[in-house]
Design a protein around this motif. Structure first.
Motif, short mmCIF file in Angstrom:
data_model
loop_
_atom_site.label_atom_id
_atom_site.label_comp_id
_atom_site.label_asym_id
_atom_site.label_seq_id
_atom_site.Cartn_x
_atom_site.Cartn_y
_atom_site.Cartn_z
N LEU A 117 0.82 -1.21 0.00
CA LEU A 117 0.00 0.00 0.00
C LEU A 117 0.85 1.26 0.00
O LEU A 117 0.40 2.32 -0.45
CB LEU A 117 -0.93 0.01 1.21
N TYR A 120 1.18 2.74 -3.33
CA TYR A 120 -0.05 3.25 -3.95
C TYR A 120 -0.61 4.47 -3.23
O TYR A 120 -1.36 5.24 -3.81
CB TYR A 120 -1.11 2.16 -3.99
N GLY A 121 -0.26 4.60 -1.96
CA GLY A 121 -0.82 5.69 -1.18
C GLY A 121 -2.13 5.30 -0.52
O GLY A 121 -2.88 4.48 -1.05
N SER A 122 -2.38 5.86 0.64
CA SER A 122 -3.60 5.53 1.37
C SER A 122 -4.83 6.02 0.61
O SER A 122 -4.83 7.08 -0.01
CB SER A 122 -3.57 6.17 2.76
N GLY A 123 -5.88 5.21 0.66
CA GLY A 123 -7.13 5.57 0.00
C GLY A 123 -7.11 5.39 -1.50
O GLY A 123 -8.05 5.79 -2.19
N ASN A 124 -6.04 4.81 -2.03
CA ASN A 124 -5.93 4.61 -3.47
C ASN A 124 -5.57 3.15 -3.76
O ASN A 124 -4.57 2.86 -4.41
CB ASN A 124 -4.88 5.55 -4.06
N ILE A 125 -6.39 2.23 -3.25
CA ILE A 125 -6.12 0.80 -3.39
C ILE A 125 -6.49 0.36 -4.80
O ILE A 125 -7.64 0.51 -5.22
CB ILE A 125 -6.91 0.00 -2.34
N PRO A 126 -5.55 -0.19 -5.55
CA PRO A 126 -5.85 -0.60 -6.93
C PRO A 126 -6.72 -1.85 -6.96
O PRO A 126 -6.71 -2.66 -6.04
CB PRO A 126 -4.46 -0.87 -7.51
N THR A 127 -7.45 -2.00 -8.03
CA THR A 127 -8.30 -3.17 -8.22
C THR A 127 -7.94 -3.87 -9.51
O THR A 127 -7.24 -3.32 -10.36
CB THR A 127 -9.79 -2.76 -8.27
N ARG A 225 -10.23 -7.26 -5.53
CA ARG A 225 -9.07 -6.80 -4.76
C ARG A 225 -8.78 -7.80 -3.65
O ARG A 225 -9.59 -8.68 -3.35
CB ARG A 225 -9.32 -5.42 -4.17
#
Length: 313
Positions: A117, A120-127, A225
């Motif tokens: 994570l 990707y940065g918090s609140g930007n979870i890839p799917t 995810r």
């Protein structure tokens, strides 16, 4: 309550039941073969969880769902073969080894997920883009039944097919007879010059393939995810299902459908706003599992040598 019995709701619920059943069925049939070989593998939960994480990371990094699927299957096989090394080669306690695998998988996937994570940065979870359902031409157009039975993921079709493949293998082939003999009387095989350890390794590799596939389904078909702990006890439930199904493929399939229906029911009940505490609905499949374990009175088909390491004299 009446909202639950509308046709569209019922069709949706039974279609969801089959989708939910797929990973449970795959894990249960794989574990059935493992237990028929005389190995108690309690690490199904951990194997599925690590496979789910492998599917997610491989699919993201490669951009291919098929690479994610391959990674999940290879991970499941690797986890199960680690059990083979510990339990078959070194004769380490099978219960302790299985529990250790579960603890390792839980902690390791959580750590690796949190590390991933950071990039990707918090609140930007890839799917990922999950696999689509496959409608069988002609059959999917049958009113009601077509939408329920013939508009599913390929994994669902494969899971139900494997029930009958496992039955045929165990009860209609020489290799299936040898496998069942491993769980009943491995010494008989050994005295005939047949390798006990080689067949147990093969059984665990197959169980790993099925558990890896089950973990992949959770990420690549049912969701998009990875979530830490997303197996949600399905690996443990697979073991309960084997006992409830009395170590037989077709009864195991029926037990899977019962538990899948309960999970689909609680999802639909929450969706229509049924006035029942959601915690009770979430616990419903596991409550029924405990009751089933307490209520089983039929003659047990549990392999006589299950969980007992084989030592050559």
């Amino acid at each position: 309550m009446s909202d639950l019995f509308q046709q569209t709701i019922l069709v949706s619920m039974f279609a969801a039941m089959l989708r939910i059943a797929a990973p449970l069925m795959l894990a249960s049939i794989g574990e059935l073969v493992v237990q028929r070989s005389g190995i108690w593998f309690l690490g199904v939960e951990g194997s599925m969880l690590m496979s789910a994480f492998a599917a997610y990371t491989a699919a993201l990094s490669s951009g291919s769902m098929y690479v994610g699927l391959l990674a999940a299957v290879l991970t499941g096989i690797a986890v199960h073969l680690s059990m083979a090394i510990a339990a078959v080669t070194f004769k380490i306690n099978q219960f302790v080894t299985g529990l250790g695998i579960n603890l390792l998988a839980s902690g390791l996937t959580l750590f690796l997920y949190r590390e991933s994570l950071k990039s990707y940065g918090s609140g930007n979870i890839p799917t990922v883009d999950p696999f689509e359902t496959v409608a069988i031409p002609g059959l999917s157009r049958i009113p009601v039944l077509g939408e329920i039975l013939f508009d599913q993921h390929l994994f669902t079709y494969f899971a139900f097919l494997m029930v009958f493949v496992a039955w045929y293998f165990l009860y209609r082939t020489r290799y299936g007879l040898e496998l069942r003999s491993l769980g009943e009387n491995p010494k008989a095989l050994d005295t005939k010059g047949l390798s006990v350890s080689r067949r147990q390794y093969a059984a665990l590799a197959f169980g790993g393939f099925m558990a890896g596939l089950a973990g992949a389904v959770l990420v690549l078909a049912l969701t998009d995810r990875f979530v830490p702990g997303m197996t949600g006890g399905r690996g443990w439930l697979a073991i309960v299902i084997i006992i409830a199904g009395n170590w037989k493929p077709v009864p195991i399939m029926l037990a899977v459908l019962v538990f899948a229906f309960l999970e689909a029911f609680q999802l639909q009940a929450q969706g229509v706003g049924l006035q029942i505490p959601y915690q009770l609905l979430l616990a419903l499949p596991y409550i029924v599992a405990i009751i089933a374990m307490m209520g089983i009175r039929v003659r047990s088909e549990q392999p006589a040598h299950l969980g007992v390491p084989y030592h050559r004299e």
